[in-house]
Design a protein around this motif. Structure first.
Motif, PDB file in Angstrom:
ATOM      1  N   LEU A  96       0.831  -1.203   0.000  1.00 50.94           N
ATOM      2  CA  LEU A  96       0.000   0.000   0.000  1.00 50.94           C
ATOM      3  C   LEU A  96       0.865   1.252   0.000  1.00 50.94           C
ATOM      4  O   LEU A  96       0.565   2.238  -0.692  1.00 50.94           O
ATOM      5  CB  LEU A  96      -0.917  -0.002   1.217  1.00 50.94           C
ATOM      6  CG  LEU A  96      -2.020  -1.058   1.235  1.00 50.94           C
ATOM      7  CD1 LEU A  96      -2.645  -1.170   2.618  1.00 50.94           C
ATOM      8  CD2 LEU A  96      -3.095  -0.721   0.199  1.00 50.94           C
ATOM      9  N   GLU A 448      -4.250   9.313  -1.709  1.00 55.23           N
ATOM     10  CA  GLU A 448      -3.974   8.391  -0.612  1.00 55.23           C
ATOM     11  C   GLU A 448      -4.220   9.043   0.748  1.00 55.23           C
ATOM     12  O   GLU A 448      -3.835  10.179   1.005  1.00 55.23           O
ATOM     13  CB  GLU A 448      -2.531   7.916  -0.699  1.00 55.23           C
ATOM     14  CG  GLU A 448      -2.166   6.862   0.318  1.00 55.23           C
ATOM     15  CD  GLU A 448      -0.688   6.520   0.281  1.00 55.23           C
ATOM     16  OE1 GLU A 448      -0.323   5.451   0.812  1.00 55.23           O
ATOM     17  OE2 GLU A 448       0.101   7.314  -0.269  1.00 55.23           O
ATOM     18  N   HIS A 515      -2.084  -2.271  -5.911  1.00 58.67           N
ATOM     19  CA  HIS A 515      -1.535  -2.010  -4.583  1.00 58.67           C
ATOM     20  C   HIS A 515      -2.332  -2.648  -3.451  1.00 58.67           C
ATOM     21  O   HIS A 515      -1.760  -3.048  -2.435  1.00 58.67           O
ATOM     22  CB  HIS A 515      -1.438  -0.506  -4.353  1.00 58.67           C
ATOM     23  CG  HIS A 515      -0.464   0.189  -5.249  1.00 58.67           C
ATOM     24  ND1 HIS A 515       0.885   0.181  -5.019  1.00 58.67           N
ATOM     25  CD2 HIS A 515      -0.644   0.897  -6.394  1.00 58.67           C
ATOM     26  CE1 HIS A 515       1.507   0.847  -5.976  1.00 58.67           C
ATOM     27  NE2 HIS A 515       0.602   1.291  -6.822  1.00 58.67           N
ATOM     28  N   ALA A 516      -3.642  -2.724  -3.599  1.00 60.63           N
ATOM     29  CA  ALA A 516      -4.504  -3.176  -2.502  1.00 60.63           C
ATOM     30  C   ALA A 516      -5.128  -4.531  -2.745  1.00 60.63           C
ATOM     31  O   ALA A 516      -5.783  -5.076  -1.850  1.00 60.63           O
ATOM     32  CB  ALA A 516      -5.610  -2.141  -2.250  1.00 60.63           C
TER      33      ALA A 516
END
Length: 582
Positions: A96, A448, A515-516
């Motif tokens: 992340l 983010e 990323h997640a």
């Protein structure tokens, strides 16, 4: 005003330069701290003039800074990143933290892999290959510390770190508390130790004014935004919210908590950092004034002023209703009788989510022309909205979650006991219209969301950490599952007719997945949607829209309220197709 604390903390970068300047020529230094690129390069030059070889890195998102500062990204063909896994954090923590690397590489192939778990210094391992055949491998340390919060919950957080090798001596290294970390620690210690009243609310407003240096990377692409002052605001606000939840005896995440208004105001400073904490009364109300913005709603590039919202609402024909907020502002609505089943449309329950206000007003104008049946409350939380505007005057691209809730500090939707204040407007709108469908327009962070001094990942809001495009949350009462599904299918089908939105969603989902991992929602005609049965008071159907609108302006903000408008119109259309509606 009652000032509880007023302290200054030396700037870590300046302190290091003073400390190291006395070292002999030939000393080699590596350091990680919460400073931007230019400030670190200036410090390196100062030390180089004294014969000291220094390389200073960012302690915040070191991998992303490595690609910004030390990698030629123009002709990359393939990038493999091996991300550390630490037993004190989520297995995906450093995956992340690599965001938004997937969007930074200009089409290069990216592979994100996890290293074996280790409790040592976290380090990324990177393999780079360029289109001309060049190859390189890098190691990027990510200094973190294992520590506990006020409830003794373990966490892993970025920290400042210094390595020094003087001629003829062994390397000395270790953690150094930065001014960022010291400010955060002192703020929480003061609030934890203060003798607050026995019952809620504990204050009208708790102000935390912070002036400090830091990182402010503001590229055109919203995904690349990094700002440690914004991160400090977020971490202070939610950490204090967690503390007062615990103090009140409520469970973690209980949105009924009414501590008062917690307001971190974090601004840029160059020298020593300063922290001042004070309890103050609510500021005096400013008049709404006159709407001076002449732009048509569909071209509005930024959140509307309260006067413009009031003026647009006044143009919607129907029966007016009004309640008063905690600070004394009007919460206005209108009931427009018409054809077909009724809907309630509301915006800005969370006042830092602003595109829904414009979308609700735009949709209502079209619904009037269609002689539709609806009630409208475009601005449910005017106290939070006023705070948001005040904070945005200093930092228009920060998320400002301190403005999310009401002046009491609670989420108005979860208010279950008097005084009702803002919540009473929603109940009036539902009672007057008899609506079985509530269209509740929301937003979430457009870049983010981090809490770097409390484990980095925003606790309790992990699913909201990265943007993932526009999506829907549909809640229904028992026995309404089939109608909820048909409603979602129709709305998502209409949204799929919008190519700009389709492309926007696809791009954000690809970055999120990299990323997640997989999105925890189903995709219906390209729009993420979560449908669930609930047992709670209110209308039988509640459709919540979520556009990543916090911080955006210009064309992205216009896309946001275009989408909110389209969602409302599609939902009203769908409601007419669902029968029977009791």
């Amino acid at each position: 005003m009652d000032v509880l604390l007023d302290v200054r903390v030396p700037r870590t970068l300046q302190a290091w330069v003073r400390e190291l300047s006395g070292s002999p020529a030939g000393t080699v230094v590596e350091g990680w701290l919460f400073e931007g690129t230019r400030a670190r390069r200036r410090a390196e030059a100062q030390l180089a003039a004294r014969g000291i070889e220094a390389r200073l890195y960012s302690a915040y998102k070191p991998l992303v800074h490595h690609f910004l500062e030390a990698v030629d990204r123009k002709a990359l063909a393939r990038v493999t990143v091996h991300c550390p896994v630490h037993p004190g954090a989520s297995p995906r923590r450093f995956l992340l933290e690599a965001y938004p690397l997937a969007e930074m590489l200009g089409g290069a192939e990216l592979q994100l892999l996890s290293l074996p778990e280790s409790d040592g210094m976290p380090c990324y391992r990177i393999d780079l290959r360029w289109r001309d055949g060049r190859e390189r491998s890098d190691t990027v340390p990510a200094p973190n510390r294992v520590h506990a919060d006020f409830l003794d919950r373990p966490m892993l957080s970025p920290t400042a770190w210094l390595r020094v090798r003087r001629p003829g001596e062994a390397m000395a290294e270790g953690r150094r508390e930065s001014e960022h970390e010291a400010i955060f620690r002192q703020a929480l210690a003061l609030v934890h130790a203060h003798p607050w009243p026995a019952t809620e609310p504990y204050f009208e407003r708790l102000e935390l004014r912070v002036d400090m240096p830091g990182i402010a990377h503001a590229p055109v692409a919203e995904s690349g935004w990094m700002n440690t002052r914004e991160a400090m605001h977020e971490d202070l606000y939610f950490s204090l919210l967690e503390f007062f939840q615990h103090r009140s005896g409520r469970p973690a995440g209980d949105r009924r908590l009414r501590p008062g208004q917690i307001v971190p105001d974090v601004r840029a400073g160059r020298g020593a950092a300063r922290l001042r904490i004070a309890t103050v009364a609510y500021p005096p109300l400013a008049p709404d004034g006159v709407a001076t913005d002449a732009l048509p709603l569909e071209h509005t590039p930024s959140p509307l002023a309260p006067a413009r919202i009031a003026a647009e609402l006044a143009r919607i024909p129907g029966q007016r209703f009004e309640v008063t907020s905690r600070e004394g502002r009007a919460v206005r609505g209108v009931y427009h009788p018409g054809k077909g089943p009724a809907v309630l449309i509301s915006g800005a329950q969370h006042a830092n989510e602003t595109s829904g206000v414009v979308g609700a007003l735009r949709a209502a104008r079209q619904l009037v022309a269609q002689q539709a049946h609806f009630a409208l409350i475009p601005l449910e939380n005017p106290d939070g909205y006023a705070l948001h505007r005040a904070l945005c005057a200093q930092a228009p691209r920060h998320m400002h979650h301190a403005a999310r809730y009401t002046a009491l500090g609670d989420d108005l939707e979860y208010r279950d006991a008097p005084p009702w204040f803002e919540r009473a407007a929603r109940e009036q709108g539902l009672a007057m219209s008899g609506a079985q469908l509530h269209l509740n327009l929301h937003g979430y962070p457009a870049h983010e969301w981090t809490r770097p001094f409390s484990g980095y990942i925003p606790r309790g809001f992990e699913a909201w950490m990265l943007p993932k495009g526009f999506f829907l949350i549909l809640r229904h009462h028992p026995g309404w599952g089939d109608r909820a599904r048909r409603l979602a299918e129709h709305v998502c089908l209409r949204l799929a007719e919008r190519p700009v939105l389709r492309d926007f969603n696809a791009k954000q989902l690809a970055s999120y997945n990299a990323h997640a991992g997989d999105l925890p929602f189903e995709l219906i005609h390209g729009t993420a949607c979560m449908i669930s049965e609930v047992h709670r008071p209110g209308p039988a159907l509640t459709l919540i829209s979520e556009f990543p609108d916090e911080t955006i302006h210009g064309a992205p903000f216009i896309l946001a309220h275009d989408t909110q408008t389209a969602m409302v119109l599609a939902a009203v259309e769908a409601l007419g197709l669902i029968s029977p509606i009791p």
